[in-house]
Design a protein around this motif. Sequence first.
Motif, PDB file in Angstrom:
ATOM      1  N   ILE A   1      85.638 -29.785  49.103  1.00  0.00           N
ATOM      2  CA  ILE A   1      84.846 -29.862  47.795  1.00  0.00           C
ATOM      3  C   ILE A   1      84.156 -31.318  47.976  1.00  0.00           C
ATOM      4  CG2 ILE A   1      86.382 -30.940  46.420  1.00  0.00           C
ATOM      5  CD1 ILE A   1      84.023 -27.998  45.336  1.00  0.00           C
ATOM      6  N   ASP A   2      82.807 -31.572  47.519  1.00  0.00           N
ATOM      7  CA  ASP A   2      82.362 -32.917  47.442  1.00  0.00           C
ATOM      8  C   ASP A   2      83.164 -33.625  46.670  1.00  0.00           C
ATOM      9  OD1 ASP A   2      80.363 -34.796  45.656  1.00  0.00           O
ATOM     10  OD2 ASP A   2      79.569 -34.594  47.697  1.00  0.00           O
TER      11      ASP A   2
ATOM     12  N   ILE B   1      84.945 -22.594  45.046  1.00  0.00           N
ATOM     13  CA  ILE B   1      84.824 -23.998  44.646  1.00  0.00           C
ATOM     14  C   ILE B   1      86.267 -24.374  43.913  1.00  0.00           C
ATOM     15  CG2 ILE B   1      84.068 -25.628  42.618  1.00  0.00           C
ATOM     16  CD1 ILE B   1      81.209 -24.510  43.105  1.00  0.00           C
TER      17      ILE B   1
ATOM     18  N   ILE C   1      88.750 -27.009  45.042  1.00  0.00           N
ATOM     19  CA  ILE C   1      89.215 -27.872  44.129  1.00  0.00           C
ATOM     20  C   ILE C   1      90.834 -28.051  44.150  1.00  0.00           C
ATOM     21  CG2 ILE C   1      89.466 -28.303  41.646  1.00  0.00           C
ATOM     22  CD1 ILE C   1      86.742 -27.979  41.188  1.00  0.00           C
TER      23      ILE C   1
ATOM     24  N   TRP D   1      77.552 -23.106  51.615  1.00  0.00           N
ATOM     25  CA  TRP D   1      77.134 -24.756  51.459  1.00  0.00           C
ATOM     26  C   TRP D   1      75.764 -24.979  51.906  1.00  0.00           C
ATOM     27  CZ3 TRP D   1      76.325 -26.240  56.489  1.00  0.00           C
ATOM     28  CH2 TRP D   1      76.556 -25.602  57.613  1.00  0.00           C
TER      29      TRP D   1
ATOM     30  N   LEU E   1      81.820 -26.917  35.961  1.00  0.00           N
ATOM     31  CA  LEU E   1      81.888 -25.926  37.117  1.00  0.00           C
ATOM     32  C   LEU E   1      80.642 -25.135  36.683  1.00  0.00           C
ATOM     33  CD1 LEU E   1      82.923 -24.601  39.334  1.00  0.00           C
ATOM     34  CD2 LEU E   1      84.615 -23.569  37.597  1.00  0.00           C
TER      35      LEU E   1
ATOM     36  N   TYR F   1      80.714 -18.043  45.305  1.00  0.00           N
ATOM     37  CA  TYR F   1      80.463 -19.687  45.182  1.00  0.00           C
ATOM     38  C   TYR F   1      81.366 -20.283  44.218  1.00  0.00           C
ATOM     39  CZ  TYR F   1      78.132 -24.018  44.939  1.00  0.00           C
ATOM     40  OH  TYR F   1      77.704 -25.510  44.752  1.00  0.00           O
ATOM     41  N   ARG F   2      81.597 -19.513  43.043  1.00  0.00           N
ATOM     42  CA  ARG F   2      82.540 -20.160  41.822  1.00  0.00           C
ATOM     43  C   ARG F   2      83.923 -20.126  42.374  1.00  0.00           C
ATOM     44  NH1 ARG F   2      82.730 -20.644  36.404  1.00  0.00           N
ATOM     45  NH2 ARG F   2      80.744 -20.097  35.881  1.00  0.00           N
TER      46      ARG F   2
ATOM     47  N   ALA G   1      77.388 -26.362  38.009  1.00  0.00           N
ATOM     48  CA  ALA G   1      77.386 -26.263  39.582  1.00  0.00           C
ATOM     49  C   ALA G   1      77.043 -24.985  39.976  1.00  0.00           C
ATOM     50  CB  ALA G   1      78.609 -26.879  40.195  1.00  0.00           C
TER      51      ALA G   1
ATOM     52  N   SER H   1      74.742 -27.584  46.644  1.00  0.00           N
ATOM     53  CA  SER H   1      76.211 -27.180  46.926  1.00  0.00           C
ATOM     54  C   SER H   1      76.971 -28.321  46.738  1.00  0.00           C
ATOM     55  CB  SER H   1      76.148 -26.427  48.370  1.00  0.00           C
ATOM     56  OG  SER H   1      77.237 -25.976  48.491  1.00  0.00           O
ATOM     57  N   VAL H   2      77.997 -28.096  46.153  1.00  0.00           N
ATOM     58  CA  VAL H   2      79.118 -29.156  46.190  1.00  0.00           C
ATOM     59  C   VAL H   2      80.125 -28.714  47.237  1.00  0.00           C
ATOM     60  CG1 VAL H   2      78.810 -29.588  43.572  1.00  0.00           C
ATOM     61  CG2 VAL H   2      80.321 -27.716  44.221  1.00  0.00           C
ATOM     62  N   ILE H   3      80.023 -27.717  47.847  1.00  0.00           N
ATOM     63  CA  ILE H   3      80.922 -27.528  49.042  1.00  0.00           C
ATOM     64  C   ILE H   3      80.222 -28.155  50.418  1.00  0.00           C
ATOM     65  CG2 ILE H   3      81.740 -25.492  50.617  1.00  0.00           C
ATOM     66  CD1 ILE H   3      81.652 -23.930  48.095  1.00  0.00           C
TER      67      ILE H   3
END
Length: 649
Positions: free
Chosen positions: A167-168, A92, A96, A136, A73, A88-89, A76, A141-143
């Motif tokens: 989430i990705d 995520i 998740i 995103w 995390l 952003y954290r 990311a 970005s993993v969003i």
Amino acid sequence: MEIPDWTSPDWLEDAFSEKALSDRAADDAPDDEPADGSAKKGSDPNDREAQEKESKSYLITEIRGNHKQRDLLNQAVEEAPEPIRSPYRHFIIHLITCAKIYGVREYHPIHHQTLIDKLPEGWRLTEIEGGTSRLWRFDESVIQCLDGGKYASGDDHRHGRAREYRIDPDFALDFHSAGSGANPNYNLHHANKRVWSSAAMKTILTTPSGHRWGKKCSLPGGHYSLIDGALRNLDEADHRIRTFPIYRVRDVAEAGYRRAAENHPADHPKLLRAKGRYHSILSSLGIIKRQSRHVENGVASLTNAYEVQPISGRFSFRRGGPQSLPGALKAFAYDFEDVYNYDIKSSQTVALRQLASDLRSLGYDVDTKPLDEYIERGGKDWVVENEDYDLPRGLVKQVEHAVKFGGRIPASMEQAYYCKYKSPWGMPKIAEHVEDHFDDREEQNQALEDLAEVFGPQVEMIEELADGLLGAYWSANSTPGGRGKGRVVHNQCGITFCKFDYEEGHERRSKAMAWYLQGLEAAYVHAITILAEQYSYEVMANEHDGCITTGQVPNKAKERARTLSGFEKAELKRKPFAGEEDVRTICKKCDLKVPSRLKRQSSGSTGQSSYRKGRGANRDERAQTTHGRRAPAESEGLRKAADRAAGAS
């Protein structure tokens, strides 16, 4: 052993479809789950009523994890622009959690104002160019945001400035895979904050305001209410589960997912299903490990962690856990000599009949012939065994459930996609279920036609029952609710319902039906749980419309539970966790021994296999008999909606 190919349409399509790929579809919908961010969306930011609704929404932004998850995390977050790293954290973390509950494929509509107001330091998003889209719109970005960030359009709870996020899926799987091998000793909403308290979750015994659940009544053992007594009994129960079969299935699921990733593009349905199966079993196993007090000889003793679904009084194991395991896998995980699985026979179908009876006593008569005929033919068993239909049990169960709560079946997948992109209602959920089971468009359309033929006659009847519940039943039974609630009604669990909390139309009908039907079956299971104190059995796990027990439930307890719960026609039956063919197929695919009780279950039960035969076996024969068939009744609403939308465009 040769690793089986989990990307082919074999036993896994059925064994995992209900839990792994749906929104807890058959069991939990349409109950409210705050984690998806969609239950209380706002709308127009200039609309005072919308702002009031928006102020009540919230995001889940705090979770624990181990050092590997922390590092994943943190890495990311470091890729994000510095001003938005805190929101952003936390976003995520919320997504998740959504993936853990609903699966990696689902998107979740969230209003832009929720992100600003509810994310820690969300106000920073108002001070940078791009606003919430910066969460995103950067390469690392993993969003992910649906349709390139297009604002969602739909009914009253989705319109306005809301986008749909997830989430990705690869990041979600990597995150949950990293959860093995170390204790979750870190608060992941901080970059590096270690905690030392017990990682196991606890049963939530009170309402968010600190009160006991349910309505006080006179019960055996002096319990406050059915919900309160059942929660406390489950909190103290000895919940045993075998872990080796779960690990074994996880390993095969991972191999299937990796193989699918090598052979298919990222958006291929087979890869998405393989990913969903792997994520589902990985998520359940993570919670089981977290709740294990000790493990000896492959048997884990779990700390139960249940929470109450506030719309009905049902119990859910927090974050899914053992309750979310597929039935075929539960046959291995609960393979103990003294452990039994019980289920209320056709619980919600029987509950519908009781609702109709309640309404008749108030002078509101509904013709239940479509439901009566369905029951007399054998219900789901009749559909699955019928040579005219090649429908898997998992899909039949999902659609049967959806129809009870106002779901409609589109005439074709083409119509479903038209509704998704051109109408305000979006993609029909039943069409999504069909896609989860079949890849070929012709087979998908045939499945919709079959389902329409089976469930069409029930659709109008269900709507009439819901209107009676909101009309005659409400008028006869509502009382002043207090605390600003106006008038409310109580279900058999003691859960209050105020119809004015929901928009008039489909939402209000579906919530009312969930409150009544799920509340009735839950009350019966809670009564069985409480009565265990007076008989020689213990309920160690709640299964929504049934339970898993140590020792057998005597007939006397079943009869008393009907009286205590008000579920007059409930029949609690011993039932295999899954059909014999499913279980034996898992044995072969995963190199597991046959459960010791399989032969007794198969010889003493009428439970049917959910294993799906190859589709199309009867197509040539049926093709000669289906020409000129009457258009399915339940498709008319969607067809007219699509026609209206087409005219408007």
